[in-house]
Design a protein around this motif. Structure first.
Motif, PDB file in Angstrom:
ATOM      1  N   ALA A 147     -43.709 -43.229 110.911  1.00  0.00           N
ATOM      2  CA  ALA A 147     -43.178 -44.401 111.597  1.00  0.00           C
ATOM      3  C   ALA A 147     -41.885 -44.833 110.921  1.00  0.00           C
ATOM      4  O   ALA A 147     -41.597 -44.463 109.790  1.00  0.00           O
ATOM      5  CB  ALA A 147     -44.203 -45.522 111.548  1.00  0.00           C
ATOM      6  N   SER A 148     -41.103 -45.627 111.641  1.00  0.00           N
ATOM      7  CA  SER A 148     -39.910 -46.169 111.008  1.00  0.00           C
ATOM      8  C   SER A 148     -40.341 -47.236 110.020  1.00  0.00           C
ATOM      9  O   SER A 148     -41.375 -47.884 110.179  1.00  0.00           O
ATOM     10  CB  SER A 148     -38.982 -46.761 112.068  1.00  0.00           C
ATOM     11  OG  SER A 148     -39.647 -47.796 112.763  1.00  0.00           O
ATOM     12  N   GLY A 149     -39.581 -47.415 108.966  1.00  0.00           N
ATOM     13  CA  GLY A 149     -39.926 -48.387 107.948  1.00  0.00           C
ATOM     14  C   GLY A 149     -39.073 -48.165 106.726  1.00  0.00           C
ATOM     15  O   GLY A 149     -38.247 -47.249 106.675  1.00  0.00           O
ATOM     16  N   PRO A 150     -39.265 -48.975 105.691  1.00  0.00           N
ATOM     17  CA  PRO A 150     -38.418 -48.879 104.493  1.00  0.00           C
ATOM     18  C   PRO A 150     -38.554 -47.545 103.766  1.00  0.00           C
ATOM     19  O   PRO A 150     -37.665 -47.192 102.992  1.00  0.00           O
ATOM     20  CB  PRO A 150     -38.903 -50.046 103.622  1.00  0.00           C
ATOM     21  CG  PRO A 150     -40.273 -50.371 104.128  1.00  0.00           C
ATOM     22  CD  PRO A 150     -40.234 -50.082 105.593  1.00  0.00           C
ATOM     23  N   LEU A 151     -39.652 -46.817 103.986  1.00  0.00           N
ATOM     24  CA  LEU A 151     -39.834 -45.535 103.302  1.00  0.00           C
ATOM     25  C   LEU A 151     -39.544 -44.346 104.214  1.00  0.00           C
ATOM     26  O   LEU A 151     -39.877 -43.216 103.865  1.00  0.00           O
ATOM     27  CB  LEU A 151     -41.259 -45.419 102.750  1.00  0.00           C
ATOM     28  CG  LEU A 151     -41.676 -46.442 101.699  1.00  0.00           C
ATOM     29  CD1 LEU A 151     -43.038 -46.090 101.126  1.00  0.00           C
ATOM     30  CD2 LEU A 151     -40.640 -46.564 100.584  1.00  0.00           C
ATOM     31  N   VAL A 202     -44.386 -47.986  96.612  1.00  0.00           N
ATOM     32  CA  VAL A 202     -43.303 -48.509  97.445  1.00  0.00           C
ATOM     33  C   VAL A 202     -42.195 -49.073  96.568  1.00  0.00           C
ATOM     34  O   VAL A 202     -40.997 -48.829  96.796  1.00  0.00           O
ATOM     35  CB  VAL A 202     -43.833 -49.588  98.415  1.00  0.00           C
ATOM     36  CG1 VAL A 202     -42.681 -50.323  99.090  1.00  0.00           C
ATOM     37  CG2 VAL A 202     -44.745 -48.959  99.465  1.00  0.00           C
ATOM     38  N   SER A 203     -42.583 -49.827  95.543  1.00  0.00           N
ATOM     39  CA  SER A 203     -41.595 -50.385  94.616  1.00  0.00           C
ATOM     40  C   SER A 203     -40.782 -49.273  93.964  1.00  0.00           C
ATOM     41  O   SER A 203     -39.556 -49.365  93.850  1.00  0.00           O
ATOM     42  CB  SER A 203     -42.306 -51.219  93.548  1.00  0.00           C
ATOM     43  OG  SER A 203     -41.414 -51.635  92.537  1.00  0.00           O
ATOM     44  N   PHE A 204     -41.449 -48.210  93.560  1.00  0.00           N
ATOM     45  CA  PHE A 204     -40.749 -47.077  92.929  1.00  0.00           C
ATOM     46  C   PHE A 204     -39.824 -46.388  93.925  1.00  0.00           C
ATOM     47  O   PHE A 204     -38.659 -46.082  93.596  1.00  0.00           O
ATOM     48  CB  PHE A 204     -41.783 -46.085  92.411  1.00  0.00           C
ATOM     49  CG  PHE A 204     -41.200 -44.782  91.918  1.00  0.00           C
ATOM     50  CD1 PHE A 204     -40.591 -44.709  90.675  1.00  0.00           C
ATOM     51  CD2 PHE A 204     -41.261 -43.631  92.704  1.00  0.00           C
ATOM     52  CE1 PHE A 204     -40.042 -43.515  90.226  1.00  0.00           C
ATOM     53  CE2 PHE A 204     -40.718 -42.448  92.254  1.00  0.00           C
ATOM     54  CZ  PHE A 204     -40.109 -42.381  91.018  1.00  0.00           C
ATOM     55  N   GLN A 259     -47.600 -46.536 107.105  1.00  0.00           N
ATOM     56  CA  GLN A 259     -47.173 -47.773 107.753  1.00  0.00           C
ATOM     57  C   GLN A 259     -45.814 -48.237 107.256  1.00  0.00           C
ATOM     58  O   GLN A 259     -45.109 -48.973 107.950  1.00  0.00           O
ATOM     59  CB  GLN A 259     -48.228 -48.867 107.540  1.00  0.00           C
ATOM     60  CG  GLN A 259     -49.515 -48.641 108.322  1.00  0.00           C
ATOM     61  CD  GLN A 259     -50.621 -49.601 107.937  1.00  0.00           C
ATOM     62  OE1 GLN A 259     -50.503 -50.354 106.953  1.00  0.00           O
ATOM     63  NE2 GLN A 259     -51.701 -49.589 108.694  1.00  0.00           N
ATOM     64  N   GLN A 260     -45.434 -47.800 106.060  1.00  0.00           N
ATOM     65  CA  GLN A 260     -44.119 -48.115 105.498  1.00  0.00           C
ATOM     66  C   GLN A 260     -43.072 -47.070 105.894  1.00  0.00           C
ATOM     67  O   GLN A 260     -41.918 -47.175 105.495  1.00  0.00           O
ATOM     68  CB  GLN A 260     -44.210 -48.190 103.974  1.00  0.00           C
ATOM     69  CG  GLN A 260     -45.077 -49.313 103.450  1.00  0.00           C
ATOM     70  CD  GLN A 260     -44.429 -50.666 103.646  1.00  0.00           C
ATOM     71  OE1 GLN A 260     -43.236 -50.840 103.425  1.00  0.00           O
ATOM     72  NE2 GLN A 260     -45.202 -51.639 104.083  1.00  0.00           N
ATOM     73  N   GLY A 261     -43.502 -46.042 106.641  1.00  0.00           N
ATOM     74  CA  GLY A 261     -42.557 -45.040 107.122  1.00  0.00           C
ATOM     75  C   GLY A 261     -42.534 -43.747 106.341  1.00  0.00           C
ATOM     76  O   GLY A 261     -41.775 -42.830 106.673  1.00  0.00           O
ATOM     77  N   ALA A 262     -43.343 -43.637 105.281  1.00  0.00           N
ATOM     78  CA  ALA A 262     -43.332 -42.426 104.462  1.00  0.00           C
ATOM     79  C   ALA A 262     -44.019 -41.263 105.174  1.00  0.00           C
ATOM     80  O   ALA A 262     -44.914 -41.461 105.997  1.00  0.00           O
ATOM     81  CB  ALA A 262     -44.027 -42.695 103.128  1.00  0.00           C
ATOM     82  N   THR A 263     -43.599 -40.059 104.846  1.00  0.00           N
ATOM     83  CA  THR A 263     -44.322 -38.850 105.230  1.00  0.00           C
ATOM     84  C   THR A 263     -45.287 -38.528 104.098  1.00  0.00           C
ATOM     85  O   THR A 263     -44.868 -38.408 102.941  1.00  0.00           O
ATOM     86  CB  THR A 263     -43.356 -37.676 105.440  1.00  0.00           C
ATOM     87  OG1 THR A 263     -42.482 -37.976 106.533  1.00  0.00           O
ATOM     88  CG2 THR A 263     -44.118 -36.389 105.753  1.00  0.00           C
TER      89      THR A 263
END
Length: 324
Positions: free
Chosen positions: A97-101, A318-320, A166-170
């Motif tokens: 999904a699209s997101g910060p990651l 996510v912070s990293f 949910q944050q966009g990561a694979t």
């Protein structure tokens, strides 16, 4: 995961002692921060090789290193936060999904495999971890009531995967339901993260130490340059990843840093783990608690708590991954 000592015990008569967590979160966070200051002052985590010993068992394979002739699975089954055991059908890869990651790749390594105890010859074979040779994998530990570490780690991996997606990561898992019935070997688990060019990787575990030994700790790679192992470029970023996970894990779960390893900091550095030695991407292990302690076992067997654990690990990652 217990790295030395006896292996996975067969399920034992159930003990219904479920001790509630009594440490207040407000007291834990300052304690963890103080421990971290001590850690920084002395320049490291617990002493190398200060492993713990699981409760005695009979004739089952030794505890953990990963193994198998399989390739990574990019799966996207979405776990719920119920008290289930995490069993969900494997699904085909889906677009992140699209997101910060978005654009970031994370590899999650659920420690052990429920079928390992049935494949002792395969998991006991030696593999090269750079500094020496170790077993391909181990069975992992369990609670005294028989809840296996391998089931815990897979459920936690599903929950963590959902949060990161949910944050966009694979997100890719080193193994999942529907895959090989044992392993993969420790060297293969490292190669899966390397082949994925992961921005971060984490191996999920729970310990099998003595009753009364409580708490979690994050294991970070030490500097290794031997044979196929060269961690020199990932030591720094892996340390950063570990620091971020520890702080968020304390806040989200209320679980204290280990009282038997790491000097109360929640950090341990090791150079004897193939999953870290052979990694070329930032990677840490987390031991989420001690399955042989009744208080920790009550948490580890709770789906609601595992969701908190997944959230703490996710927020640290996510912070990293969002760092500049």
């Amino acid at each position: 995961m217990s790295y030395v000592g006896p292996d996975f015990d067969p399920p034992q008569p159930r003990r219904s002692r479920r001790g509630p967590l009594t440490v207040a979160l407000a007291a834990l966070v300052p304690g963890a921060l103080l421990g971290w200051l001590v850690y920084e002052a002395v320049g490291g985590g617990g002493p190398e090789g200060s492993d713990r010993t699981a409760a005695p068992s009979s004739g089952s394979p030794s505890r953990t290193a990963p193994a198998s002739p399989s390739s990574p699975s990019a799966l996207s089954a979405s776990p719920s936060s119920s008290d289930g055991d995490g069993k969900r059908p494997a699904k085909s890869p889906t677009a992140a999904a699209s997101g910060p990651l978005k654009g970031k790749v994370v590899v999650i390594d659920p420690g052990h495999n429920l079928g390992n105890f049935q494949h002792t010859a395969q998991i006991n074979r030696q593999v090269d971890i750079g500094t020496n040779h170790k077993e391909c994998d181990t069975t992992g530990t369990s609670t005294n009531a028989g809840y296996p570490e391998a089931r815990f780690t897979l459920d936690l991996a599903h929950r963590l995967r959902t949060l990161l997606e949910q944050q966009g990561a694979t997100v890719k898992l080193t193994h999942d339901e529907g895959g090989p019935s044992w392993g993969p070997c420790v060297d293969e688990r490292a190669r899966i993260g390397n082949a994925a060019h992961a921005d971060a990787a984490i191996s999920l575990h729970a310990d099998g130490s003595a009753p009364g030994n409580r708490g979690f700790h994050v294991i970070m790679p030490g500097s290794v340059h031997s044979g196929a192992a060269d961690t020199r470029e990932i030591v720094g970023p892996s340390h950063d990843l570990g620091v971020r996970i520890v702080g968020n894990f304390v806040r989200e779960t209320g679980e204290p840093p280990s009282n038997y390893l790491g000097g109360g900091t929640g950090f341990v550095t090791r150079t004897d783990l193939g999953g870290l030695n052979l990694s070329t991407v930032p990677k840490v292990f987390i031991e989420c608690g001690n399955m042989r302690d009744s208080k920790d076992a009550a948490l580890l067997t709770s789906g609601a708590w595992r969701q908190k654990a997944a959230r703490g690990i996710s927020e640290g990652m996510v912070s990293f991954l969002r760092r500049s």
